[in-house]
Design a protein around this motif. Structure first.
Motif, short mmCIF file in Angstrom:
data_model
loop_
_atom_site.label_atom_id
_atom_site.label_comp_id
_atom_site.label_asym_id
_atom_site.label_seq_id
_atom_site.Cartn_x
_atom_site.Cartn_y
_atom_site.Cartn_z
N TRP A 147 20.54 -57.28 -113.77
CA TRP A 147 19.47 -56.92 -114.69
C TRP A 147 19.26 -55.39 -114.71
N GLN A 148 19.32 -54.76 -113.54
CA GLN A 148 19.17 -53.30 -113.50
C GLN A 148 20.30 -52.60 -114.24
N MET A 149 21.51 -53.18 -114.17
CA MET A 149 22.63 -52.61 -114.88
C MET A 149 22.40 -52.68 -116.39
N LEU A 150 21.87 -53.82 -116.88
CA LEU A 150 21.58 -53.96 -118.31
C LEU A 150 20.49 -52.97 -118.74
N LYS A 151 19.46 -52.82 -117.90
CA LYS A 151 18.38 -51.88 -118.22
C LYS A 151 18.90 -50.45 -118.27
N MET A 152 19.88 -50.16 -117.44
CA MET A 152 20.45 -48.83 -117.40
C MET A 152 21.39 -48.58 -118.58
N LEU A 153 22.15 -49.61 -118.96
CA LEU A 153 23.21 -49.44 -119.95
C LEU A 153 22.72 -49.57 -121.38
N LEU A 154 21.90 -50.59 -121.68
CA LEU A 154 21.62 -50.94 -123.07
C LEU A 154 20.64 -50.02 -123.81
N PRO A 155 19.50 -49.64 -123.23
CA PRO A 155 18.53 -48.87 -124.02
C PRO A 155 19.07 -47.57 -124.62
N GLY A 156 20.01 -46.92 -123.97
CA GLY A 156 20.55 -45.69 -124.52
C GLY A 156 21.80 -45.86 -125.35
N MET A 157 22.21 -47.11 -125.54
CA MET A 157 23.47 -47.40 -126.24
C MET A 157 23.21 -47.71 -127.71
N GLN A 158 24.09 -47.18 -128.57
CA GLN A 158 24.04 -47.48 -130.00
C GLN A 158 25.45 -47.76 -130.49
N VAL A 159 25.57 -48.77 -131.36
CA VAL A 159 26.86 -49.14 -131.94
C VAL A 159 26.78 -48.93 -133.44
N ASN A 160 27.65 -48.07 -133.97
CA ASN A 160 27.72 -47.82 -135.41
C ASN A 160 28.97 -48.48 -135.99
#
Length: 495
Positions: free
Chosen positions: A65-78
């Motif tokens: 869960w901490q890995m997802l919190k670290m990875l996803l919020p700053g990620m964007q897919v165009n």
């Protein structure tokens, strides 16, 4: 395993969003019709962003869960995609803040596909493969094994409508023969009821007779060049070489003869005096070498409500059951119970939960002052553990709101926004995703025919070469993902 769980969660949310894209009507053309027409010749642009909030969620290990919190919020897919006749040029960019951390480019002409990605390695090679190439099997590195028959059947079931329309009259020959064969085993009786009478059709077919019929069907198939030609259009090269090769017929017959199989195929159908179905059920035995002993499926109708049930019995005593009620308004309710295989040093586990699915298609509206056509749709899913559950399933909801908008002009761009949220009702933690996309003015796409770079053709590779390349690319993808995680650590610490 942890990466796999994270991936499947994201896939479930994306699939929910995709299913939510099926909206409908307005003026003389609906927004859905307008979108479909524009997608045939206009460009497509989309952005996907993510959120992850809460201390713990969904019974995950804290590290995941901490890995997802670290990875996803700053990620964007165009995503950008442009069609031109049978060609399509699609590019996907992965961004962390303003920095592009990975990209994938894919070209297709309806027959061949070409892919290039820096995620596959520092040198951006082009890889080409046909529509029938089994790319998932290649990435898994199983090139030295027989292709999975389930995947071959899945390709047939999920083929496009044009292929299915062409295949329908050919398949009808086989289904008609099967129906005639089943009649040899069918017992039909009429039964009196309080409301009239019922017709009950009972069919019991010994397993050995099933094996004989499979041989007959295979013999017919291998002489049917029109059907074989059609199947080659959707099966991979490995699947064609294995399952459509006439020289393998005797091998399959020997395998069938040696296959230990007990029990009977049992089919039962009940109709009322008007010919309406009241019950459809089938029980299938499996070979004794299979971990599954039997599978049964039943569909019944109770006061106009369709009730479906599925049950699987394993040879080690475990079982799995699924029940489903489908109402006229599209609401689905059901229950799942399954015995999980015991792991060394752990007690047997039972996974059990109820679920509720609801879909509100909404209605299309038009605001004259704003010249705005809009269609809002909502999807919701609730999963709730029962008392039998020992796996720690949390009460979880999935909510999806889709908005489709456009001005009234046929030339005006159409916009779709999908807001999806997976919520742990016990902790309040949320995993969210927003997809915002629109049709756009066309641009000139790259095409395979105009490609002047060196291309590695996967279809013609030997198994040894393919396995070596698969292992190399898999390591490159894992390395990219590891570097991506490491690059996030400083940014999150600063935050």
């Amino acid at each position: 395993m942890k990466k796999g769980i994270a991936f499947y969660l994201a896939v479930c949310m994306i699939f929910s969003c995709v299913s939510a894209l099926a909206a409908a009507p307005i003026t003389d053309y609906s927004l859905k019709e307008k979108w479909d027409l524009q997608m045939q010749g206009s460009g497509f642009k989309g952005t996907v962003t993510f959120t992850a909030e809460g201390d713990t969620a969904f019974g995950m290990e804290d590290g995941l869960w901490q890995m997802l919190k670290m990875l996803l919020p700053g990620m964007q897919v165009n995503i950008e995609s442009m069609p031109r006749s049978n060609n399509r040029d699609t590019e996907v960019f992965f961004l962390r803040g303003d920095e592009t951390v990975g990209s994938v480019k894919m070209l297709t002409d309806g027959v061949q596909n070409v892919i290039r990605s820096d995620i596959l390695g520092e040198d951006e090679y082009y890889y080409q493969y046909s529509e029938q190439f089994d790319l998932l099997r290649f990435m898994a590195g199983d090139t030295d094994k027989w292709p999975d028959l389930k995947n071959a059947l899945l390709r047939i079931v999920t083929a496009d409508d044009a292929w299915k329309e062409q295949a329908a009259p050919l398949f009808s020959v086989y289904t008609s023969r099967l129906a005639l064969w089943m009649q040899e085993y069918m017992d039909v009786k009429s039964e009196s009821t309080e409301n009239g009478y019922q017709t009950r059709m009972h069919c019991l077919i010994p397993a050995e007779d099933v094996k004989v019929q499979i041989k007959r069907t295979l013999s017919l198939l291998y002489q049917d060049e029109e059907m074989l030609s059609l199947l080659r259009q959707v099966l991979s090269r490995q699947e064609q070489d294995t399952y459509l090769n006439r020289s393998n017929q005797d091998i399959f017959f020997i395998m069938l003869d040696l296959l230990p199989m007990e029990g009977d195929v049992v089919i039962e159908r009940v109709y009322d005096e008007k010919g309406s179905a009241l019950l459809d059920s089938v029980t299938l035995p499996f070979a004794s070498v299979s971990p599954v002993e039997s599978v049964s499926m039943k569909v019944s109708y109770e006061d106009g409500v369709k009730v479906s049930a599925f049950a699987c019995v394993y040879r080690d005593g475990r079982s799995a059951q699924l029940s489903l009620r489908e109402t006229e308004d599209g609401t689905l309710t059901g229950q799942v119970r399954m015995d999980l295989a015991e792991e060394e040093g752990e007690d047997a586990q039972v996974r059990a939960f109820t679920f509720n699915y609801a879909w509100d298609a909404g209605e299309e509206t038009y605001d004259l002052d704003l010249d705005k056509c809009e269609h809002l749709s909502d999807l919701s899913v609730l999963i709730k553990p029962t008392e039998e559950d020992t796996t720690g399933i949390r009460e979880t909801t999935l909510s999806v709101r889709m908005s489709m908008t456009s001005k009234s002009s046929r030339r005006a761009a159409t916009y779709i926004t999908v807001d999806a949220a997976l919520t742990d009702q016990e902790t309040g933690s949320v995993l969210g995703m927003i997809l915002a996309c629109n049709t756009a003015s066309p641009w000139t796409p790259d095409t395979i025919a105009a490609l002047d770079a060196d291309v590695t053709v996967l279809d013609g590779m030997q198994d040894e070469e393919m396995l070596e390349l698969s292992q190399t690319l898999t390591m490159n993808v894992e390395g990219w993902f590891g570097n991506l995680l490491m690059s996030h650590l400083p940014l999150n610490q600063e935050e």
